[in-house]
Design a protein around this motif. Sequence first.
Motif, PDB file in Angstrom:
ATOM      1  N   TYR A  30       0.669  -1.332   0.105  1.00  0.00           N
ATOM      2  CA  TYR A  30       0.033   0.049  -0.167  1.00  0.00           C
ATOM      3  C   TYR A  30       0.988   1.123  -0.037  1.00  0.00           C
ATOM      4  O   TYR A  30       0.377   2.199  -0.565  1.00  0.00           O
ATOM      5  CB  TYR A  30      -0.912  -0.089   1.484  1.00  0.00           C
ATOM      6  N   LEU A  31       1.909   1.100   0.782  1.00  0.00           N
ATOM      7  CA  LEU A  31       2.535   2.555   0.808  1.00  0.00           C
ATOM      8  C   LEU A  31       3.925   2.519   0.177  1.00  0.00           C
ATOM      9  O   LEU A  31       4.597   1.473   0.042  1.00  0.00           O
ATOM     10  CB  LEU A  31       3.182   2.754   2.510  1.00  0.00           C
ATOM     11  N   SER A  32       4.226   3.734  -0.481  1.00  0.00           N
ATOM     12  CA  SER A  32       5.584   3.688  -1.231  1.00  0.00           C
ATOM     13  C   SER A  32       6.615   4.188  -0.136  1.00  0.00           C
ATOM     14  O   SER A  32       6.297   4.620   0.687  1.00  0.00           O
ATOM     15  CB  SER A  32       5.412   4.708  -2.472  1.00  0.00           C
ATOM     16  N   GLU A  33       7.874   3.977  -0.732  1.00  0.00           N
ATOM     17  CA  GLU A  33       8.975   4.185   0.221  1.00  0.00           C
ATOM     18  C   GLU A  33       9.182   5.568   0.419  1.00  0.00           C
ATOM     19  O   GLU A  33       9.832   6.227   1.294  1.00  0.00           O
ATOM     20  CB  GLU A  33      10.218   3.419  -0.344  1.00  0.00           C
ATOM     21  N   GLU A  67       0.707  11.403   0.345  1.00  0.00           N
ATOM     22  CA  GLU A  67       0.278  11.465   1.712  1.00  0.00           C
ATOM     23  C   GLU A  67      -0.540  10.137   1.895  1.00  0.00           C
ATOM     24  O   GLU A  67      -1.402   9.789   0.999  1.00  0.00           O
ATOM     25  CB  GLU A  67      -0.489  12.459   2.162  1.00  0.00           C
ATOM     26  N   TYR A  68      -0.316   9.466   3.049  1.00  0.00           N
ATOM     27  CA  TYR A  68      -1.127   8.187   3.300  1.00  0.00           C
ATOM     28  C   TYR A  68      -1.549   8.616   4.784  1.00  0.00           C
ATOM     29  O   TYR A  68      -0.686   8.571   5.853  1.00  0.00           O
ATOM     30  CB  TYR A  68      -0.360   6.840   3.377  1.00  0.00           C
ATOM     31  N   LYS A  69      -2.908   8.854   5.040  1.00  0.00           N
ATOM     32  CA  LYS A  69      -3.403   9.218   6.554  1.00  0.00           C
ATOM     33  C   LYS A  69      -3.937   7.673   6.871  1.00  0.00           C
ATOM     34  O   LYS A  69      -4.777   7.228   6.366  1.00  0.00           O
ATOM     35  CB  LYS A  69      -4.628  10.128   6.384  1.00  0.00           C
ATOM     36  N   ASP A 100      -7.125   6.227   4.903  1.00  0.00           N
ATOM     37  CA  ASP A 100      -8.222   7.401   4.220  1.00  0.00           C
ATOM     38  C   ASP A 100      -7.896   7.533   2.967  1.00  0.00           C
ATOM     39  O   ASP A 100      -6.785   8.026   2.502  1.00  0.00           O
ATOM     40  CB  ASP A 100      -7.835   8.468   5.359  1.00  0.00           C
ATOM     41  N   THR A 101      -8.922   7.060   2.051  1.00  0.00           N
ATOM     42  CA  THR A 101      -8.441   7.477   0.544  1.00  0.00           C
ATOM     43  C   THR A 101      -8.852   8.885   0.203  1.00  0.00           C
ATOM     44  O   THR A 101      -8.746   9.212  -0.850  1.00  0.00           O
ATOM     45  CB  THR A 101      -9.567   6.410  -0.201  1.00  0.00           C
ATOM     46  N   ASN A 130      -5.523   9.396  -5.675  1.00  0.00           N
ATOM     47  CA  ASN A 130      -5.170   9.752  -6.989  1.00  0.00           C
ATOM     48  C   ASN A 130      -3.521   9.484  -7.069  1.00  0.00           C
ATOM     49  O   ASN A 130      -3.047   9.287  -8.211  1.00  0.00           O
ATOM     50  CB  ASN A 130      -5.269  10.951  -7.365  1.00  0.00           C
ATOM     51  N   TYR A 131      -2.841   9.590  -6.090  1.00  0.00           N
ATOM     52  CA  TYR A 131      -1.412   9.631  -5.964  1.00  0.00           C
ATOM     53  C   TYR A 131      -0.686   8.235  -5.415  1.00  0.00           C
ATOM     54  O   TYR A 131       0.455   8.091  -5.420  1.00  0.00           O
ATOM     55  CB  TYR A 131      -0.682  10.504  -5.021  1.00  0.00           C
ATOM     56  N   TRP A 132      -1.648   7.190  -5.041  1.00  0.00           N
ATOM     57  CA  TRP A 132      -0.944   5.867  -4.782  1.00  0.00           C
ATOM     58  C   TRP A 132      -0.834   4.949  -5.950  1.00  0.00           C
ATOM     59  O   TRP A 132      -1.508   4.985  -6.961  1.00  0.00           O
ATOM     60  CB  TRP A 132      -2.140   5.484  -3.668  1.00  0.00           C
TER      61      TRP A 132
END
Length: 377
Positions: free
Chosen positions: A87-90, A138-140, A155-156, A227-229
């Motif tokens: 899910y998360l980028s580095e 951002e990833y909340k 949170d998308t 949109n940025y994931w």
Amino acid sequence: MEKLFDIVITTVFGLESVVKKECEKLGFDNLIVQNGKIEFKGSQRDIVIANLWLRSAERVFIKLIEFDALSYDDIYDNVKAFNWEDYLSEDGKYIVQGKSQKSKMHSISDNQSITKKAIIDRLQKTYNKKWFDETKEEYKIHINIFSDKATVLLDTSGTGLHKRGYRTSQNQAPIKETLAAALVQLSNWDGDTPFVDLFCGSGTIPIEAALIAKNIAPGISRDFDFNYWKFIDKNIYKEEKVKAYKAINDKKLDIMGFDIDYNAVQIAISNAINAGVDEDIKFVTKDVAKVGLKNNFGTIISNPPYGERMGDEDTLNHIYKTLSILHKKLTTWSFYYVTADKSFEINIDALSDRKRKLYNGRIEVDYYQYYGPNLLI
């Protein structure tokens, strides 16, 4: 097989049924409705559609994990064991927020810190690095603990769904866009009859009414964190946004907004322009007592001045007296008022057909509904 996510739609208390109907209209099924939220299994496309189209919801989350949280070790071990690298980028910015109610792990700040540490420790091994700059998308991440049960959500939406993007200016004590949309939907107004807001302020209620009647997606002009994931297909958003523009209709509307404050009316006009519905609404600077309406089966939805928006006592009495007269005069109209005034029915000398408790932000309000003859059952 397409991957399905556990999607959680959060709502203001009292609006669960409204958002449920919206979800059903969008084609989501097997909905689980609880206080303040609706859950279902859905795809990437469903995440996109929910953010674009939901009018009265607060946010769209992906539920990642749930576990019993009786110690910090429980939080750390369960969070670290999750496949965050999917899910998360580095280079992403990881923001951890939290809540805790009726739980042994009552320190929200500590719960957040442990969660963040567990995520970083997992990603350090995955990406083979000791330090993350956290400068990009951002990833909340939310860790909510209730009765010792932890739920971790992603949170998308980013900014809350009430932030449509059109309200660049506002007057004092504005009503939230999501609540305004719910008020219109609860009235069942469909755009075929006149619509009036007697105290329009910055124009939120008439604008939301126009967006609904024209079938304009409330999120069509704003951005979302998803949109940025990397794990969300950007083509899906492009496709759904094209569909949203094609879905807009050219229905001719009769919507009017009145307010005694000239500056508020100018703000309303500007906001309507930003929302792309300025040709559908006529805003007029006028005292409520001088508003002339025909007996033509219209709908009035208003947030009368009260509390922060209240002037002196004589002004408030003038407003209530005028509303009482309108109720007796406009016998074919339906009236809907949202206010924190618990004596509203007494003050306008009219008992509502239904009263519904809602919230405007953290303020408890009541929605007084007076049905016209075409709505009486």
